[in-house]
Design a protein around this motif. Sequence first.
Motif, PDB file in Angstrom:
ATOM      1  N   VAL A  34     -76.886  52.021  19.084  1.00  0.00           N
ATOM      2  CA  VAL A  34     -77.175  50.655  18.656  1.00  0.00           C
ATOM      3  C   VAL A  34     -76.172  49.671  19.246  1.00  0.00           C
ATOM      4  O   VAL A  34     -76.555  48.635  19.798  1.00  0.00           O
ATOM      5  CB  VAL A  34     -77.209  50.555  17.115  1.00  0.00           C
ATOM      6  N   VAL A  35     -74.899  49.966  19.152  1.00  0.00           N
ATOM      7  CA  VAL A  35     -73.869  49.038  19.644  1.00  0.00           C
ATOM      8  C   VAL A  35     -73.939  48.864  21.165  1.00  0.00           C
ATOM      9  O   VAL A  35     -73.920  47.728  21.660  1.00  0.00           O
ATOM     10  CB  VAL A  35     -72.464  49.482  19.179  1.00  0.00           C
ATOM     11  N   PRO A  36     -74.071  49.943  21.966  1.00  0.00           N
ATOM     12  CA  PRO A  36     -74.217  49.713  23.417  1.00  0.00           C
ATOM     13  C   PRO A  36     -75.487  48.939  23.769  1.00  0.00           C
ATOM     14  O   PRO A  36     -75.458  48.077  24.651  1.00  0.00           O
ATOM     15  CB  PRO A  36     -74.252  51.122  24.009  1.00  0.00           C
ATOM     16  N   ALA A  37     -76.588  49.233  23.097  1.00  0.00           N
ATOM     17  CA  ALA A  37     -77.829  48.515  23.379  1.00  0.00           C
ATOM     18  C   ALA A  37     -77.690  47.039  23.042  1.00  0.00           C
ATOM     19  O   ALA A  37     -78.116  46.167  23.818  1.00  0.00           O
ATOM     20  CB  ALA A  37     -78.986  49.125  22.597  1.00  0.00           C
ATOM     21  N   LEU A  38     -77.076  46.746  21.913  1.00  0.00           N
ATOM     22  CA  LEU A  38     -76.872  45.356  21.519  1.00  0.00           C
ATOM     23  C   LEU A  38     -75.929  44.644  22.491  1.00  0.00           C
ATOM     24  O   LEU A  38     -76.151  43.479  22.826  1.00  0.00           O
ATOM     25  CB  LEU A  38     -76.319  45.306  20.098  1.00  0.00           C
ATOM     26  N   THR A  39     -74.917  45.332  22.955  1.00  0.00           N
ATOM     27  CA  THR A  39     -73.992  44.750  23.927  1.00  0.00           C
ATOM     28  C   THR A  39     -74.716  44.418  25.230  1.00  0.00           C
ATOM     29  O   THR A  39     -74.533  43.334  25.794  1.00  0.00           O
ATOM     30  CB  THR A  39     -72.829  45.720  24.199  1.00  0.00           C
ATOM     31  N   PHE A  40     -75.537  45.343  25.714  1.00  0.00           N
ATOM     32  CA  PHE A  40     -76.301  45.085  26.938  1.00  0.00           C
ATOM     33  C   PHE A  40     -77.281  43.931  26.738  1.00  0.00           C
ATOM     34  O   PHE A  40     -77.450  43.088  27.626  1.00  0.00           O
ATOM     35  CB  PHE A  40     -77.059  46.335  27.380  1.00  0.00           C
ATOM     36  N   LEU A  41     -77.955  43.894  25.588  1.00  0.00           N
ATOM     37  CA  LEU A  41     -78.935  42.834  25.339  1.00  0.00           C
ATOM     38  C   LEU A  41     -78.275  41.456  25.280  1.00  0.00           C
ATOM     39  O   LEU A  41     -78.749  40.501  25.911  1.00  0.00           O
ATOM     40  CB  LEU A  41     -79.697  43.101  24.048  1.00  0.00           C
ATOM     41  N   ILE A  42     -77.193  41.335  24.537  1.00  0.00           N
ATOM     42  CA  ILE A  42     -76.539  40.035  24.400  1.00  0.00           C
ATOM     43  C   ILE A  42     -75.947  39.578  25.722  1.00  0.00           C
ATOM     44  O   ILE A  42     -76.110  38.420  26.127  1.00  0.00           O
ATOM     45  CB  ILE A  42     -75.471  40.084  23.288  1.00  0.00           C
ATOM     46  N   SER A  43     -75.265  40.474  26.439  1.00  0.00           N
ATOM     47  CA  SER A  43     -74.697  40.074  27.731  1.00  0.00           C
ATOM     48  C   SER A  43     -75.784  39.800  28.754  1.00  0.00           C
ATOM     49  O   SER A  43     -75.657  38.895  29.582  1.00  0.00           O
ATOM     50  CB  SER A  43     -73.728  41.142  28.236  1.00  0.00           C
ATOM     51  N   GLY A  44     -76.882  40.545  28.697  1.00  0.00           N
ATOM     52  CA  GLY A  44     -77.983  40.312  29.623  1.00  0.00           C
ATOM     53  C   GLY A  44     -78.681  38.986  29.391  1.00  0.00           C
ATOM     54  O   GLY A  44     -78.968  38.246  30.329  1.00  0.00           O
ATOM     55  N   VAL A  45     -78.951  38.668  28.137  1.00  0.00           N
ATOM     56  CA  VAL A  45     -79.590  37.390  27.825  1.00  0.00           C
ATOM     57  C   VAL A  45     -78.665  36.231  28.192  1.00  0.00           C
ATOM     58  O   VAL A  45     -79.102  35.228  28.764  1.00  0.00           O
ATOM     59  CB  VAL A  45     -80.000  37.332  26.338  1.00  0.00           C
ATOM     60  N   SER A  46     -77.376  36.383  27.887  1.00  0.00           N
ATOM     61  CA  SER A  46     -76.419  35.329  28.240  1.00  0.00           C
ATOM     62  C   SER A  46     -76.358  35.126  29.749  1.00  0.00           C
ATOM     63  O   SER A  46     -76.351  33.989  30.236  1.00  0.00           O
ATOM     64  CB  SER A  46     -75.027  35.687  27.709  1.00  0.00           C
ATOM     65  N   GLY A  47     -76.326  36.218  30.494  1.00  0.00           N
ATOM     66  CA  GLY A  47     -76.298  36.110  31.946  1.00  0.00           C
ATOM     67  C   GLY A  47     -77.573  35.523  32.514  1.00  0.00           C
ATOM     68  O   GLY A  47     -77.539  34.696  33.434  1.00  0.00           O
ATOM     69  N   MET A  48     -78.711  35.944  31.975  1.00  0.00           N
ATOM     70  CA  MET A  48     -79.983  35.426  32.473  1.00  0.00           C
ATOM     71  C   MET A  48     -80.109  33.933  32.193  1.00  0.00           C
ATOM     72  O   MET A  48     -80.495  33.159  33.077  1.00  0.00           O
ATOM     73  CB  MET A  48     -81.153  36.168  31.835  1.00  0.00           C
ATOM     74  N   VAL A  49     -79.780  33.528  30.990  1.00  0.00           N
ATOM     75  CA  VAL A  49     -79.885  32.107  30.631  1.00  0.00           C
ATOM     76  C   VAL A  49     -78.910  31.273  31.453  1.00  0.00           C
ATOM     77  O   VAL A  49     -79.271  30.211  31.969  1.00  0.00           O
ATOM     78  CB  VAL A  49     -79.664  31.920  29.117  1.00  0.00           C
ATOM     79  N   ALA A  50     -77.678  31.747  31.597  1.00  0.00           N
ATOM     80  CA  ALA A  50     -76.704  31.006  32.397  1.00  0.00           C
ATOM     81  C   ALA A  50     -77.132  30.934  33.859  1.00  0.00           C
ATOM     82  O   ALA A  50     -76.990  29.890  34.502  1.00  0.00           O
ATOM     83  CB  ALA A  50     -75.328  31.666  32.282  1.00  0.00           C
ATOM     84  N   GLY A  51     -77.663  32.017  34.384  1.00  0.00           N
ATOM     85  CA  GLY A  51     -78.126  32.016  35.774  1.00  0.00           C
ATOM     86  C   GLY A  51     -79.258  31.031  36.003  1.00  0.00           C
ATOM     87  O   GLY A  51     -79.266  30.292  36.990  1.00  0.00           O
ATOM     88  N   PHE A  52     -80.225  31.014  35.097  1.00  0.00           N
ATOM     89  CA  PHE A  52     -81.322  30.051  35.230  1.00  0.00           C
ATOM     90  C   PHE A  52     -80.837  28.620  35.040  1.00  0.00           C
ATOM     91  O   PHE A  52     -81.249  27.720  35.763  1.00  0.00           O
ATOM     92  CB  PHE A  52     -82.435  30.352  34.230  1.00  0.00           C
TER      93      PHE A  52
END
Length: 105
Positions: free
Chosen positions: A68-86
Amino acid sequence: MGAACFFIFGNFWVLFSAPMFTQYFYDTRLVALAHLFTLGWVTLMIFGVITQFYPLAFGGTAFRTHLVVPALTFLISGVSGMVAGFALGHLQVAAIGTVLIFLGV
């Protein structure tokens, strides 16, 4: 908590960037805002609900709770990176964020 942070940030972004909505629909900032709400708020909200209420709803125990914790870490960092990139127009950063989201899923 992560879903609430994305929701609050998205609402402030809408509040302070109202003229953005009169521009072209596929502007990268609008795409970032859409992904902020759909992936950041809705998906993380569903993730939290499934994590907390699955054992209660089905009367069993959750499997692989150590992921759960690794998946949540990947999801939050991924969404943050995607939103910042766009939002900044750096599509390579958005692509890296997408990969992190897939790893989280």
